[in-house]
Each structure stands twice: as C-alpha cells, then as structure tokens.
Design a protein around this motif. Structure first.
Motif: not given
Length: 1023
Positions: A687-689, A709-715, A771-788
């Motif tokens: 996933x993307x942190x 990136x947390x990457x235990x898949x050898x990307x 979103x982590x992408x290669x050749x237009x394909x998303x292979x990993x993603x992540x998100x976070x929020x702030x509050x204002x």
C-alpha cells in the motif's frame, strides 16, 4: 435419583464396551478421553493445606503422606457437589462463594475434589495404563480406587500418572483428584513469588482446577514415548527423534515404520520407510531418522500446509504402538542482509506484527474452549497480524493447534520464571530449601512446555523472562542451555525488556541463543518496551521522514518492540452480556462484573436524551471506543513498516482483563473491540502510506504530506504516484503526478516523495489519496485525512465577567477582541461568568449566593476544568446539582474515553462521536481527564473510566431558575497556554508515550478546544 444412577451405570457399561472394542481394533495403543465424563466437583473447605510439605518432581508417591477428604471417603461420596466437564475451575462455579464477588475478592483458596468413574476392560490386563493430564492448577494428588497414584505441582503443564497397579480390570474404577489452589494472581504480573507455607512457588493465574483434558491411555510394555520433528535450514528436510520405552525385562527386536502424509482430507502419502531395529534395550532409547520430501509444501502464515507423521513400532515380541504427530516443513531464522539483521520465514523476509496475551479466558478463567481458541487465531488474521505472544504465562495447546491450521506464528514464555536475584545462592537452610524447590519446579515447567510445544510449526521463539530486572545468573544460563538442547530448532531469548537498553553488548537485555548454536550471544537482539500509549493518535507521532514514532536507524541487531502503546477501552459489553445469558449468569468468574458494567452503559444511553441517536445501543458505543485504540495502533504499525529497519512490533495487549488491564484489542471473550480494518489496512503487504505532519488545524493552515510505500510484493523499478486532495463535497483541491522509483526485494518500506504542502482550504475533512501506477494501472493506493475548522468568535460580546487568577482566559479572549471584566466577588455583571482558576465563595445563607441569584435571573455560569470539582462540591451543597463525587480517568492499560451527542455547543466541531484524533487536545493522556458523578442536568459530553460500571459527565448544562450552569471538565485551559512537561520515571514503560506530545499552546490541534470555549460563550450570549 434412581433413574440417574441407572443412566450412569449404563454409561459406564457403554464406556467399557467402547474401550474393549477400541482394544480389538487397535491392539497397540488405545486412548479414551475422560474430559467429557461427568466429574463431581466438591469444595473441601475444612481441609488443611497451608503448611504442607511440598515435593518437586520426580516424586515417589509411596513415600508421600495421604491427604484424605475431610470426613473420609464416604463423606466425599455423600457430599453434594456440582457436575462439571473438563477443563474446569473452582472459580467457574464458585466465584464469590465467600459473599464477595467484587474484583478479585471472590477467589477460592484451598482444596477441591474432582471425581469420575471409568471402566478398564479385562483385556487390558498386562498393558501399561496411564492417566494423562494436559494441565492442572495448582497441586494435584491423584487417587485411583482410594489409593494415591500420582502427585504433581508443576502447574499448567502435562504429566502422566502410571495407574497400571491401581486399576481394577473388567470393573469400574473411581478416579479422584485432590486439587489445592494456594495462591495466584489476577493481573499481568508474574515477577512476584507467592509463599505456600515456607515454600516460594511459581506465580501463575489464581484459578484452581483441572485446566486441561484428561485421557486414559493403554499401551504395550514397549511403546513410543515421544516424537520430535526437527526442522532444518534445508527446509524440505527434517530429523525425527523417536523416544521409546521398553518396560519388559529383555531386549526387543523390531521395526519402526515412518510414514508422512498431507494433513488434508485426501491424506496423500509423500514418504514411507521401514527401519529395522535390533536389541531395543530395557529403559529409554532414542533414535533419529532423517526424512527428505522433494517439493514439500511449506508451512507459512499465508499457506499453512501441514503434514502428519505416523511412527509405528512392530516388535518381534508382538508389542505394537502407533504414534501420530502433526508438523510443518518450515524454517524461521535471522539473516544479515547488507548489515541489517532481519527475520526470514522460508527464505522470505517477515516483519512480525504481534500482540501480548496474558492467558486470561472467560468462564473458567484459564483455559479456552475449542471455539474461543479458534476465534483467537481468526481475530489476529482479521487484523492482518502474523503472530501472537503467550506473555508472562504458558500457552494453551488448543490455541497452538489452530495457529498451525490457520497460519499464525507464536512467541512463548513459560511465565513466572523469575526469582529474586539476592536469593539465588542462599546459604541459610530455609533460603536454600526455597531456592532448590523453586528452581526445580520452574525448570521442570520450562522443559515440559518445550517438549509439549516443540512440534508446532507456528511456534518460533521462546523467551525466558519478561522485564527481568536482574542480570542473568548461572542458574538462568544453565536453564536456557538445557531448554535449547531440548529444542535447538528455535530462537531462545533471556529477556523481553523495558528500560534503557544499551546499543552495545548487554547480557541483561540481549542474551539469546540461535538455532543449532549453543553459544550465548549478548549482541544482535534489541527488544525494548514502551508499554504505555498516548490515549489517542496525535499529530506529533509523525513529524517528518526522519522524525516519527518508532523511527530507528540501528540496523545490525534484530529490533523488536516487545510491548507497545497501551490504550485501554471497554469490552464489547453487549456481545458479552448476550453470551452470558445463553450460558447462565451464575456461571463464570466475570459474569456478575460484566452484567453490571453493561447495565450502567445501557441505562445511561436510555436515560440521557440525544445519546441513543449517536449510539443506538451499547455495542455501537463500545466499538467506537475500541476504534480509538485501533486507529492509533494502525498508524504506529504503519510507521513500523515504513521504517524498514524494525523487525517486530507487539501491541500491548491482546485480551482485556476483568481488572486493571483494558488495553487489549480484543476483550476476554475474544470479540474484536473495534473495526479490524483500522489495523488490517496498515498490515497489508502492499500500500501507499500517506503521512501528514499535522491532521488538525485551522482553515488556511498548511500540512506537509509525505509518501512512502509498504512493499512486501517485490515491486521494483519506475512508477508514477498520482496524488489528489478533495474536500468533503468531493471538490478537487489538488492533483499532482510524481515520478517515483521502488527498490523491492527485502526493502519493505521506503520513502517515495516528501514535502508536499497542502493548505486546508475548507472546513471539515480534506482527504489526500495516492495511487501507485504503472502503464495506467493502479497497483497500490493509500490515503489520509486532515480536519480543519474556521475559528468563529462571532456573536460573543464582552458583556460578561471572568474569574481566573491565571489571566490565561482573559489574555486569549483579548486576542479576539473580547474583553469581559474581571470578577472578584459579589453579584456578577453581564450575561455570563466564566470561571477558571477561582474558588467558590460561601455566604451566610447556606442555599443562596450572589452568583446563584444572578444565574436565577437568566444568566449563565460557566465553570471550566481548573477548579471544577470544588465548584461541583459547592453547588452540590447548595442543592443546585446532584453531585456524588468525581473520577479521574485512567490512562494506558486502565483507559477512559469521552463521547458526545449532537448539540449546539459543538457547532463547527465533530459531533456525536467518541473523541478520537480530532479531539486529541482533550483525549490524550497528558491532559487533565476527569468525570463528574452528576445526576441532574443535561449531559452533553460523557466519559467512562477503566472497569467502573458508571458513566460520568465531562460537560453538563444544569438549569437553575431562568439561567444555566455549565460544568466542563474538558481541559480547555491546556489549549490556551504552554504546558510544562516534566520527564516521568519510566516505570513499566507506561510513560514512554508521555514524551511524544506537543504541549505548546501553538499546537495547531488546540484550535478544537479554543472553539469549544467560544461556543460556550456563544451559548451564554444567546440567553
């Protein structure tokens, strides 16, 4: 009664028939499980036991004194007891028998008798007959047909009693077990020694009973005593140690047949071979066989492939035996990768995410049902974890069985392995006797644990002590070496530790043994505890790519954080209540406590308007509280993964207890306390942190966003990172594409991009996605929020007064153009009186003051947290509020949570929720956290604390005449000024998190508390 006797007699006949048929079908070994027999439990409250002489194994029962039932065997037969099935404890059925079920006061200390009957067929004569006990606590004296046949006090471990010479063949046999429970603990501590008369005993949980299964086993006189499957670095190869016993008087020739098959239903045979044996001598013999299985399916967390090894003995003298052992092909090790020590399982790096379990269970207290043992493993899997720890207590076999089947690693401690360092080498007679007895029983406990558990592929690490304060003594080293000889296939460590661990050599904290190596190492294993948590996630836990909680750059040792981040939250009380009502509210050591706890929460929700809308039932409330701890643990686990150097992290802790320790992420019934996705998402292998240096701020403030990136898949190689920011309405605020490069391989966490500035443009939540992408394909993603929020001081006039000796409130309001007068005495002027650091003043009339007369005329008294207890007491004596004291909310493993309903006092702020990271300015453990026992008025913010069956007020509005009195314990004061933070003693590690806070008034997250203050004044100005 006659019918019952007939039924019991019929059952005994059927058991005799069953045993006889088992003998015909399987001539070598027969096993009958007695656990589901009817056992009579009777308490012998008059029995003497306090000053008994105790015996460490081995024991010759023929030399022991006989402790008979009070009144003799006939009295036991006539006594009225309870019919139970095993495992069971006295506390399961008699908690609070002494008239006090509160806390730990309902424990039973003393003697209990456990009786059942079993038939042994005449065809078994000439065989060896044993009773096998999986576990008892504490001391067991085993009588067969009223004769003492066995004795053991190495509690919670397996032992056998040879009853060959005591049973009546072809007839019923009475089995009676005298259990003595002399002491024990009901918390997490295992470092104290309990005295039993003059003896120092191994500290364990204070439940007395037969705490494991009991089996009656018949074998020929030549039999297989033990099989140990030893894993090897060559992962598809095993060594099999087969231990046999020959109780005949002659040497025996014969053959061993070893067969390995898949444990799945199909049972495909992958290996079979016969091994002739000549002259198997009288006594104990051991032989080792090497088995190699090409293309063996390996056991791992994701693919827990199991095999079954069957060892048959076929003697030339017609003796036979058949022994089955389940195992897995796997190899767990430490590797050095370019100077970085890392864990590997089957040649692939693994970062251990675990939690510490103290071994408490519902109902009987100490032994899980089959259903709960499985649930424990499934819970951990749902959270994305890959390991659990038996912490300060020996583990349970059923749990390990399911860990093997479902794929979960285990770390095990024997518990109670400590002894005062100044008593190790006592020379006085009493001290020497105590030390000799203690070391004999503690060593035997460790050795039995290892022999019991060493075939489980799930088990990978043994640890001798938890938070041992003393340097290893010669006796400790000898115990470790002996244990390592029993199982050289696993890592063994001396200590899992709190305190200041040296970066260099350190035998107290780092002593360990690696697989198949008997050289003590005092460097290479860095295990440190930071047991306490901060109360909730807060912004200072991530500041920058090189400054965040759990950042570490020490590579050349295993870095294992063995006890981390306790945040106490309540159990899933509604689910527990439902379970208790199914099984019976008079059964179980915790039942009364949980029912009262549920009733308190349920009554509060139903009697305080507005809260049911926010929390429709008790379960929705307790689960929301659990989410606070889950979110914190998830985000810190994320930090562990992005760091890439840390090798293991243990959540403090796993199950919550009845008393004191509520930081478990499951309750004692193994219900997940919160939404498992809050942790599981950060344990995902890819996933993307998305990390922000602040999550709470004012509109217009800026957060810095970093991406990992947390990457235990050898990307590996070149990728693109698509970053977007959107407000609550979905409006796009930012979009950016960032070229990034991934290393892959054993680099499981790495930075992708840092320093993105994000301005909080709108009120409410802003979500950043990546979103982590290669050749237009998303292979990993992540998100976070702030509050204002947009600080709103509108509609607040200066037509009021402030009573506050610090000047902090007046100074803050002045920055907003609000300048109420200072109040000292008499009748206040204006619409409101804001009270900070000021004490109430008493007048002659006990029920009237100038302030109350002023409130009565339609004005508002606002009492803030500085002296709120003194004011509550004052107003209670004036008969204005029904005040019955206060409660300081717990921290770390005690815990306490705030929760609110929808109300205008929270306009512009998050509403109707348990205080989580958005309310870090109030919820963190460095703040003053207090609840009031108020029984009138309108509660707007409530709170709970540790295991108290009460709900308290943190913000209430009490009508008085035409006016209002607001009592607020929330720490608004700390949001307006810098707080002085002194360094606290580390203790058990509970204070580590207290050094992580930003206590400055400039902390952006304080804006929540500042807005609440303004909302209180707005409310008063409306009147």
């Amino acid at each position: 009664m006659q019918l019952i006797k007939r039924l019991r007699g019929f059952a005994l006949i059927m058991l005799l028939f069953f045993f006889a048929n088992r003998t015909t079908a399987q001539s070598g070994r027969t096993v009958v499980d007695l656990s589901n027999n009817n056992w009579k439990l009777w308490l012998d409250t008059a029995a003497e036991w306090q000053h008994d002489k105790l015996y460490a194994p081995p024991v010759d029962v023929k030399t022991l004194p006989l402790n008979l039932p009070t009144g003799g065997w006939n009295a036991l037969k006539k006594a009225v007891g309870k019919t139970v099935h095993l495992p069971a404890t006295v506390e399961e059925y008699y908690w609070g028998r002494n008239g006090n079920s509160f806390g730990v006061a309902g424990n039973y200390l003393g003697v209990s008798w456990w009786t059942t009957n079993v038939a042994v067929p005449a065809t078994q004569k000439g065989k060896r007959i044993t009773l096998h006990f999986n576990a008892v606590r504490f001391r067991a004296e085993v009588y067969v047909n009223q004769k003492l046949a066995g004795y053991d006090l190495v509690n919670s471990t397996p032992f056998d009693v040879d009853v060959t010479d005591y049973v009546n063949y072809g007839a019923p046999n009475e089995i009676v077990v005298r259990i003595t429970d002399p002491n024990g603990n009901f918390d997490w501590r295992d470092s104290q020694n309990f005295l039993w008369g003059d003896y120092r005993t191994n500290p364990t949980h204070g439940f007395g009973g037969i705490t494991g299964k009991v089996k009656l086993i018949a074998t020929d006189k030549v039999y297989i005593d033990d099989v140990f499957v030893k894993n090897k670095p060559n992962v598809n190869e095993i060594n099999v140690d087969v231990t046999t016993k020959n109780e005949t008087q002659t040497n025996v020739n014969g053959t061993f047949v070893l067969q390995v098959k898949e444990a799945k239903t199909s049972g495909k045979v992958v290996y079979e071979k016969s091994y002739p044996v000549s002259s198997l001598a009288n006594g104990t013999s051991s032989k080792t066989f090497t088995i190699s299985v090409d293309h063996a399916k390996l056991w791992s967390v994701d693919s827990p492939n199991l095999y079954v090894l069957n060892v048959q003995w076929k003697g030339a003298d017609k003796t036979k035996d058949d022994y089955t052992q389940r195992f897995g092909f796997r190899w767990f090790e430490v590797r050095d990768i370019a100077g970085d020590k890392q864990f590997y399982l089957n040649g692939k790096r693994i970062v251990l995410i675990t939690s510490i379990s103290w071994g408490f269970w519902p109902v009987n207290g100490i032994a899980p049902s089959d259903e709960l043992a499985k649930k424990q493993i499934l819970d951990a899997k749902k959270l994305g974890m890959n390991m659990l720890n038996f912490h300060r207590t020996i583990g349970q076999q059923a749990v390990l069985d399911y860990a093997d089947e479902l794929g979960l690693l285990y770390f095990e401690e024997p518990g109670g392995n400590q002894y005062p360092a100044d008593r190790f080498n006592a020379t006085d007679p009493l001290g020497k006797m105590q030390a000799d007895f203690y070391f004999a029983t503690r060593n035997e406990k460790l050795f039995r644990m290892i022999k019991r558990d060493r075939n489980h592929p799930s088990l990978v690490i043994y640890n001798m002590h938890n938070e041992r304060g003393a340097q290893p003594q010669a006796q400790d080293s000898a115990e470790m070496l002996a244990g390592h000889h029993l199982d050289p296939t696993r890592i063994m460590t001396y200590n899992s530790s709190n305190g200041d661990i040296k970066l260099g050599h350190d035998p107290r904290f780092k002593l360990h043994l690696l697989q198949y190596d008997f050289t003590f190492l005092d460097y290479g294993w860095f295990d440190q505890h930071h047991a306490g948590g901060p109360g909730t996630y807060h912004d200072a836990l991530y500041k920058s790519p090189i400054d965040y909680a759990k950042y570490f750059d020490h590579k050349d040792e295993i870095i294992y954080y063995g006890e981390e981040g306790a945040i106490g939250t309540p159990p899933r009380l509604q689910l527990i209540r439902d379970e208790i009502l199914k099984t019976g509210k008079d059964i179980g050591w915790e039942s009364d406590n949980f029912l009262k706890w549920f009733d308190a929460y349920d009554t509060f929700l139903k009697t305080h308007p507005g809260f049911l809308k926010a929390f429709p039932n008790v379960d929705s409330l307790t689960k929301a509280m659990g989410n606070v701890a889950y979110y914190y643990q998830g985000r810190v686990i994320e930090n562990v993964h992005i760091n890439n150097i840390i090798d293991g992290y243990a959540i403090n802790g796993w199950e919550s207890m009845k008393l004191e320790n509520h930081s478990g992420i499951v309750d004692n019934y193994r219900n997940l306390k919160g939404n498992p996705e809050l942790i599981a998402r950060y344990n995902s292998p890819l996933y993307v942190s998305v990390k922000m240096n602040r999550k709470v701020m004012a509109v217009g403030d800026t957060a810095t966003v970093d991406f990992f990136v947390v990457n235990q898949k050898d990307l590996h190689g070149d990728y693109s990172l698509l970053v977007k920011a959107k407000d609550e309405s979905g409006k796009l605020l930012l979009e950016k594409v960032i070229p990034v490069k991934l290393t892959g391989g054993a680099v499981y966490g790495e930075a992708l991009s840092s320093g993105l500035s994000l301005v909080a443009k709108t009120e409410g939540y802003t979500t950043v996605t990546a979103e982590l992408q290669r050749d237009g394909e998303t292979v990993a993603k992540g998100d976070d929020k702030l509050y204002a929020i947009r600080l709103d001081a509108s509609n607040i006039t200066s037509d009021g007064m402030i009573a506050d000796s610090t000047g902090v409130y007046a100074a803050y309001l002045k920055t907003l153009g609000i300048t109420p007068k200072s109040y000292r005495s008499g009748r206040p002027e204006g619409k409101y009186l804001l009270v900070g650091a000021a004490l109430p003043q008493q007048t002659g009339n006990p029920l009237v003051t100038d302030i109350l007369e002023w409130v009565n005329d339609g004005n508002t008294l606002i009492v803030l947290n500085n002296n709120v207890e003194a004011w509550a007491d004052h107003l209670g004596r004036k008969e204005v509020i029904d005040y019955r004291g206060s409660k300081v909310m717990g921290t770390t493993w005690y815990g306490g949570n705030f929760f609110s309903k929808q109300h205008e006092l929270f306009n512009g702020l998050p509403q109707a929720q348990v205080f989580n990271w958005e309310y870090q300015c109030f919820a963190t453990y460095n703040k003053n956290r207090l609840g009031l026992c108020l029984f009138n008025g309108e509660t707007v913010v409530a709170c709970v604390a540790d295991h108290k069956p009460e709900v308290y007020s943190a913000l209430s509005i009490v009508p008085h005449g035409r006016g209002k009195i607001i009592l607020c314990t929330l720490d608004i004061f700390s949001c307006l000024r810098d707080a002085s933070v002194g360094k606290k003693a580390e203790g058990e590690g509970e204070n580590a998190a207290m050094n992580t806070f930003n206590a400055s008034q400039q902390n952006k997250a304080n804006i929540i508390g500042q807005q609440l203050l303004l909302n209180l004044l707005k409310y008063a100005n409306k009147r």
